[in-house]
Design a protein around this motif. Structure first.
Motif, PDB file in Angstrom:
ATOM      1  N   TYR A   1      19.210  41.612 -51.490  1.00 43.77           N
ATOM      2  CA  TYR A   1      20.304  42.241 -50.122  1.00 43.77           C
ATOM      3  C   TYR A   1      19.673  42.829 -48.848  1.00 43.77           C
ATOM      4  CZ  TYR A   1      20.466  47.168 -51.613  1.00 43.77           C
ATOM      5  OH  TYR A   1      20.895  47.886 -51.865  1.00 43.77           O
ATOM      6  N   THR A   2      20.436  43.225 -47.823  1.00 50.87           N
ATOM      7  CA  THR A   2      19.483  43.527 -46.515  1.00 50.87           C
ATOM      8  C   THR A   2      20.900  44.409 -46.008  1.00 50.87           C
ATOM      9  OG1 THR A   2      18.381  43.640 -44.852  1.00 50.87           O
ATOM     10  CG2 THR A   2      19.580  41.740 -44.699  1.00 50.87           C
ATOM     11  N   SER A   3      21.255  45.307 -45.386  1.00 48.64           N
ATOM     12  CA  SER A   3      22.247  45.884 -44.965  1.00 48.64           C
ATOM     13  C   SER A   3      21.790  47.137 -43.352  1.00 48.64           C
ATOM     14  CB  SER A   3      22.696  47.589 -46.090  1.00 48.64           C
ATOM     15  OG  SER A   3      21.852  47.631 -46.036  1.00 48.64           O
TER      16      SER A   3
ATOM     17  N   MET B   1      36.142  46.804 -49.223  1.00 46.26           N
ATOM     18  CA  MET B   1      35.183  46.199 -48.700  1.00 46.26           C
ATOM     19  C   MET B   1      36.336  44.789 -48.581  1.00 46.26           C
ATOM     20  SD  MET B   1      32.910  45.307 -52.096  1.00 46.26           S
ATOM     21  CE  MET B   1      33.747  45.908 -52.673  1.00 46.26           C
ATOM     22  N   THR B   2      35.092  44.162 -47.905  1.00 45.34           N
ATOM     23  CA  THR B   2      36.060  42.721 -47.059  1.00 45.34           C
ATOM     24  C   THR B   2      34.348  42.065 -46.975  1.00 45.34           C
ATOM     25  OG1 THR B   2      37.597  43.923 -45.323  1.00 45.34           O
ATOM     26  CG2 THR B   2      36.651  41.667 -45.018  1.00 45.34           C
ATOM     27  N   GLU B   3      34.939  41.428 -48.042  1.00 44.44           N
ATOM     28  CA  GLU B   3      33.877  40.374 -48.113  1.00 44.44           C
ATOM     29  C   GLU B   3      34.105  39.098 -47.605  1.00 44.44           C
ATOM     30  OE1 GLU B   3      32.678  37.393 -52.437  1.00 44.44           O
ATOM     31  OE2 GLU B   3      34.352  39.319 -52.235  1.00 44.44           O
ATOM     32  N   LEU B   4      33.006  38.470 -47.086  1.00 51.90           N
ATOM     33  CA  LEU B   4      32.814  37.069 -45.896  1.00 51.90           C
ATOM     34  C   LEU B   4      32.091  36.315 -46.634  1.00 51.90           C
ATOM     35  CD1 LEU B   4      32.550  39.400 -42.426  1.00 51.90           C
ATOM     36  CD2 LEU B   4      34.557  38.330 -43.456  1.00 51.90           C
ATOM     37  N   ALA B   5      32.110  35.183 -46.565  1.00 49.83           N
ATOM     38  CA  ALA B   5      31.326  33.979 -47.256  1.00 49.83           C
ATOM     39  C   ALA B   5      30.793  33.683 -45.482  1.00 49.83           C
ATOM     40  CB  ALA B   5      31.926  32.784 -47.843  1.00 49.83           C
ATOM     41  N   SER B   6      28.970  33.563 -45.732  1.00 43.99           N
ATOM     42  CA  SER B   6      28.422  33.446 -44.875  1.00 43.99           C
ATOM     43  C   SER B   6      26.667  32.470 -44.712  1.00 43.99           C
ATOM     44  CB  SER B   6      27.534  34.728 -44.431  1.00 43.99           C
ATOM     45  OG  SER B   6      26.823  35.460 -45.453  1.00 43.99           O
ATOM     46  N   SER B   7      26.655  31.905 -44.455  1.00 41.85           N
ATOM     47  CA  SER B   7      25.662  30.502 -44.380  1.00 41.85           C
ATOM     48  C   SER B   7      24.764  30.421 -43.415  1.00 41.85           C
ATOM     49  CB  SER B   7      26.478  28.883 -44.567  1.00 41.85           C
ATOM     50  OG  SER B   7      27.171  29.144 -43.377  1.00 41.85           O
ATOM     51  N   GLY B   8      23.564  30.069 -43.493  1.00 38.25           N
ATOM     52  CA  GLY B   8      22.706  30.075 -42.598  1.00 38.25           C
ATOM     53  C   GLY B   8      21.336  30.576 -43.393  1.00 38.25           C
ATOM     54  N   GLY B   9      19.989  30.617 -42.833  1.00 36.80           N
ATOM     55  CA  GLY B   9      19.354  30.924 -43.453  1.00 36.80           C
ATOM     56  C   GLY B   9      18.688  32.326 -43.572  1.00 36.80           C
TER      57      GLY B   9
ATOM     58  N   LEU C   1      18.567  35.123 -45.424  1.00 33.21           N
ATOM     59  CA  LEU C   1      17.948  35.342 -46.390  1.00 33.21           C
ATOM     60  C   LEU C   1      17.293  34.066 -47.359  1.00 33.21           C
ATOM     61  CD1 LEU C   1      20.208  38.185 -48.231  1.00 33.21           C
ATOM     62  CD2 LEU C   1      17.942  38.003 -47.270  1.00 33.21           C
ATOM     63  N   LYS C   2      17.597  32.720 -46.270  1.00 35.32           N
ATOM     64  CA  LYS C   2      16.485  31.590 -47.127  1.00 35.32           C
ATOM     65  C   LYS C   2      17.755  31.177 -48.516  1.00 35.32           C
ATOM     66  CE  LYS C   2      12.851  32.831 -44.293  1.00 35.32           C
ATOM     67  NZ  LYS C   2      11.151  32.800 -44.939  1.00 35.32           N
ATOM     68  N   LYS C   3      18.633  31.551 -48.494  1.00 38.48           N
ATOM     69  CA  LYS C   3      19.471  31.037 -50.196  1.00 38.48           C
ATOM     70  C   LYS C   3      21.018  31.401 -49.412  1.00 38.48           C
ATOM     71  CE  LYS C   3      16.287  30.990 -52.820  1.00 38.48           C
ATOM     72  NZ  LYS C   3      15.785  29.787 -53.444  1.00 38.48           N
ATOM     73  N   GLY C   4      21.605  30.943 -50.095  1.00 34.14           N
ATOM     74  CA  GLY C   4      23.156  30.936 -49.175  1.00 34.14           C
ATOM     75  C   GLY C   4      23.638  33.068 -49.713  1.00 34.14           C
ATOM     76  N   SER C   5      24.023  33.167 -49.101  1.00 32.03           N
ATOM     77  CA  SER C   5      24.750  34.689 -49.069  1.00 32.03           C
ATOM     78  C   SER C   5      25.928  34.896 -49.030  1.00 32.03           C
ATOM     79  CB  SER C   5      23.888  35.308 -47.999  1.00 32.03           C
ATOM     80  OG  SER C   5      24.161  34.544 -46.728  1.00 32.03           O
ATOM     81  N   THR C   6      26.578  35.956 -48.927  1.00 30.91           N
ATOM     82  CA  THR C   6      27.831  36.457 -48.683  1.00 30.91           C
ATOM     83  C   THR C   6      27.386  38.339 -48.401  1.00 30.91           C
ATOM     84  OG1 THR C   6      29.168  35.772 -50.944  1.00 30.91           O
ATOM     85  CG2 THR C   6      29.405  37.483 -49.844  1.00 30.91           C
ATOM     86  N   THR C   7      29.114  38.437 -47.342  1.00 36.24           N
ATOM     87  CA  THR C   7      28.314  39.359 -46.458  1.00 36.24           C
ATOM     88  C   THR C   7      29.415  40.524 -46.410  1.00 36.24           C
ATOM     89  OG1 THR C   7      27.185  38.095 -44.733  1.00 36.24           O
ATOM     90  CG2 THR C   7      28.406  40.163 -43.838  1.00 36.24           C
ATOM     91  N   PHE C   8      28.816  41.695 -46.738  1.00 36.17           N
ATOM     92  CA  PHE C   8      30.484  42.371 -47.215  1.00 36.17           C
ATOM     93  C   PHE C   8      30.361  43.232 -45.790  1.00 36.17           C
ATOM     94  CE2 PHE C   8      29.133  41.374 -51.563  1.00 36.17           C
ATOM     95  CZ  PHE C   8      30.081  41.090 -52.343  1.00 36.17           C
TER      96      PHE C   8
ATOM     97  N   VAL D   1      24.444  39.946 -48.989  1.00 31.51           N
ATOM     98  CA  VAL D   1      23.598  39.713 -50.564  1.00 31.51           C
ATOM     99  C   VAL D   1      23.656  38.598 -50.931  1.00 31.51           C
ATOM    100  CG1 VAL D   1      24.639  40.817 -52.751  1.00 31.51           C
ATOM    101  CG2 VAL D   1      24.812  41.392 -50.745  1.00 31.51           C
ATOM    102  N   GLN D   2      22.271  37.762 -51.313  1.00 37.23           N
ATOM    103  CA  GLN D   2      22.299  36.514 -52.094  1.00 37.23           C
ATOM    104  C   GLN D   2      23.666  36.176 -52.871  1.00 37.23           C
ATOM    105  OE1 GLN D   2      18.383  35.818 -53.945  1.00 37.23           O
ATOM    106  NE2 GLN D   2      17.259  35.806 -52.539  1.00 37.23           N
TER     107      GLN D   2
END
Length: 100
Positions: free
Chosen positions: A81-83, A27-35, A37-44, A8-9
């Protein structure tokens, strides 16, 4: 049982977390980084039954649309977001390889 991996953005992170909790999703929430989605993101990581997949997808879309209505439309609505949906039984061989 299914595992939904949802990237998720960060613009939608808080609304997504609160909205999913309000709809009784665990859910479990993970901070994620990288490109990705070309923005900061979080992974659920969300565990769901097969019957609930469509409902979860609709809920996530409604959460993003409500956030945009409240805070203004994002220019990049295509990447809210992408899932990815994984059947839990498909992951069992991986876990069995690492047992001691």
């Amino acid at each position: 049982m299914k595992l939904m991996i949802c990237v998720v953005q960060n613009r939608y992170r808080t609304a997504m977390e609160e909205g999913l909790k309000a709809n009784n999703y665990r859910m479990t929430e993970l901070a994620s980084s990288g490109g990705f989605l070309k923005k900061g993101s979080t992974t659920f990581l969300i565990g769901i039954t097969e019957e609930d997949v469509e409902n979860l997808q609709q809920t996530m879309q409604q959460i993003c649309l409500a956030q945009e209505k409240q805070k203004g439309q994002s220019k990049e609505t295509a990447s809210r977001y992408t899932s990815f949906l994984i059947d839990v039984k498909d992951s069992l061989p991986f876990f069995q390889l690492h047992e001691r």
